[in-house]
Design an enzyme around this catalytic site. Structure first.
Site, PDB file in Angstrom:
ATOM      1  N   HIS A   1       0.982  -1.289   0.011  1.00 59.57           N
ATOM      2  CA  HIS A   1       0.270   0.004  -0.038  1.00 59.57           C
ATOM      3  C   HIS A   1       0.732   1.428  -0.095  1.00 59.57           C
ATOM      4  CE1 HIS A   1      -3.287   2.762   1.392  1.00 59.57           C
ATOM      5  NE2 HIS A   1      -2.335   3.002   2.073  1.00 59.57           N
ATOM      6  N   GLU A   2       1.738   1.262   0.867  1.00 62.93           N
ATOM      7  CA  GLU A   2       2.561   2.657   0.926  1.00 62.93           C
ATOM      8  C   GLU A   2       3.271   2.473  -0.143  1.00 62.93           C
ATOM      9  OE1 GLU A   2       1.988   4.547   3.020  1.00 62.93           O
ATOM     10  OE2 GLU A   2       0.622   3.185   4.343  1.00 62.93           O
TER      11      GLU A   2
ATOM     12  N   HIS B   1       2.002   5.055  -2.585  1.00 65.83           N
ATOM     13  CA  HIS B   1       2.137   6.362  -2.342  1.00 65.83           C
ATOM     14  C   HIS B   1       3.342   6.754  -2.762  1.00 65.83           C
ATOM     15  CE1 HIS B   1      -1.631   6.572  -0.540  1.00 65.83           C
ATOM     16  NE2 HIS B   1      -1.061   5.910   0.661  1.00 65.83           N
TER      17      HIS B   1
END
Length: 450
Positions: free
Chosen positions: A24-25, A28
């Site tokens: 997920h990170e 980003h």
């Protein structure tokens, strides 16, 4: 051996969750770096740093509490608009300015054009959507592996069991009472292993066709089966009975209360609705079968809807979780679980007395569902979730577009700091609910029934 498998299942789930967070990170981090935003930290977990290494501008690390992660980007909050120095500062304003000041701490010489708020709204939207999108991608891949690679158990036209007597679908036990009539299937001579090819002369290529033909007929009829390579016609007396109700997709329809929640029996199992229909009295043999891309897409769509409903009803589950955690109330099977609860369930799955492939499939299904939940939850339009930043970027686009249309001055970046007090409240709620789940998962866990 059971204890070892349980521990292994817990470890596998923790690793799966850590990977999901890191994945997920990464969603980003990559677009942020591509758009020239300086990222100071990429962390999996919260709390004390267990390990870290610095590469370029970014410190990569692992923290002690695996309840999430973050990518720290410089300039998440834009500068404040000029304010009246004579106007007293309210508590709300003080909180906003404290958040703004904390955001400026990491701004260094050379960051004049490397801050998050300086990027166009569409770039900020991509950066913030990247995290949830990665969870969505992982969920799609895991479901594809499960459904198109491993497959799921589905009923076939082969007879798996023949009921000795007639019992309604709502009966608490399948044991035959002394005065029970023999089932039509048993009376007709249907045997385990028979493959049903026609019912009342109607071809039955799959289980749905078998079930529909049986339910639609009451009275004398025929069942054509293949037994030991030979086609045999059996004569049966189809009777009327209470059978499980199915929806248009063939799924069991369960009884629900006024709030729409499934009604459970004393053992925590969902109670199905019943209808009156034709009945023979046998159960099909189930085999693991892979699904097509279209069937997988339909399954995934239904799962997305179910996850959405679960998130909407999540606040209504808080009293039940509190009662289970602190008042000794019974934990319902549909109760939400945290990291500890999901890990315990994973341990129970791996220790189940079931084929290895079945246990692997259940673990994949669990991790896929968690990633789908992470995607949907993070898209909620509230800070500090990614959805809150996405809404801010969209609103800024609308403001700037409107200003251009009416030839007004550029309103500038949306001041997300104005929403920070609300974000603090939401963080407090998330932390409180997470701690409540932790207590419930430890003292009163959700357990599998097998």
């Amino acid at each position: 051996m059971v204890a070892l498998l349980t521990v292994l299942g817990i470890v596998l789930m923790i690793l799966g969750l850590l990977f999901s967070i890191a994945w997920h990170e990464l969603g980003h981090l990559v677009p942020a770096k591509l758009f020239g935003i300086r990222c100071t930290q990429y962390m999996v977990g919260f709390g004390k740093t267990l390990w870290s290494v610095k590469r370029g501008d970014t410190e990569y690390g692992l923290k002690a509490i695996p309840l999430g992660g973050y990518v720290r980007m410089v300039g998440m909050i834009p500068p404040a608009a000029p304010a009246d120095p004579d106007k007293p500062m309210s508590r709300w304003r003080a909180m906003i300015e404290d958040a703004r000041e904390a955001s400026y701490v990491e701004v260094e010489p050379g960051d004049e054009d490397r801050q998050f708020y300086q990027r166009p709204p569409w770039k900020r939207l991509i950066v913030m959507f990247g995290g949830p999108f990665m969870n969505l991608v992982l969920a799609v891949v895991l479901f594809a592996v499960l459904l198109m690679g491993i497959g799921v158990y589905q009923p076939t036209t082969v007879v798996g069991a023949v009921h000795e007597c007639v019992v309604p679908a709502t009966a608490a036990t399948s044991e035959c009472p002394e005065d029970a009539d023999p089932s039509p299937a048993a009376a007709a001579g249907l045997q385990v292993g028979d493959r049903i090819v026609a019912v009342n002369g109607q071809p039955t290529p799959d289980w749905e066709a078998v079930q529909s033909a049986i339910r639609a007929h009451i009275g004398p009829g025929t069942v054509d089966v293949i037994r030991d390579g030979e086609k045999i016609t059996l004569h049966a007396d189809f009777i009327e009975n209470q059978v499980v109700k199915r929806d248009e997709d063939g799924n069991t329809v369960v009884r629900r209360d006024a709030d729409g929640d499934p009604i459970l029996d004393e053992e925590g199992r969902q109670i199905p609705e019943t209808v009156t229909a034709g009945f023979l009295g046998f159960a099909p043999q189930e085999q693991r079968q892979t699904l097509s891309a279209a069937e997988t897409a339909a399954f995934f769509g239904d799962t997305v809807v179910s996850v959405g409903k679960a998130i909407i009803t999540l606040p209504s589950k808080i009293p039940d979780v509190f009662a289970a955690a602190f008042l000794g109330a019974e934990r319902t099977p549909d109760s939400p679980v945290g990291v500890v609860g999901a890990s315990r369930i994973s341990g129970e799955i791996l220790a189940m007395p079931a084929p290895v492939l079945d246990r692997v499939a259940m673990l994949i299904n669990l991790l896929a569902g968690i990633n789908l939940f992470l995607f949907a939850f993070n898209m909620l339009p509230i800070l500090p979730l990614d959805g809150g930043h996405i809404v801010g970027a969209l609103w800024e686009s609308v403001r700037r577009w409107t200003a251009r249309i009416f030839k007004r001055p550029d309103p500038g970046p949306f001041d997300v700091a104005q929403l920070m007090p609300v974000a603090y409240i939401m963080v407090a709620c998330f932390v409180g609910f997470s701690l409540m789940l932790l207590v419930a998962d430890i003292v009163n866990p959700v357990r599998l029934i097998y």
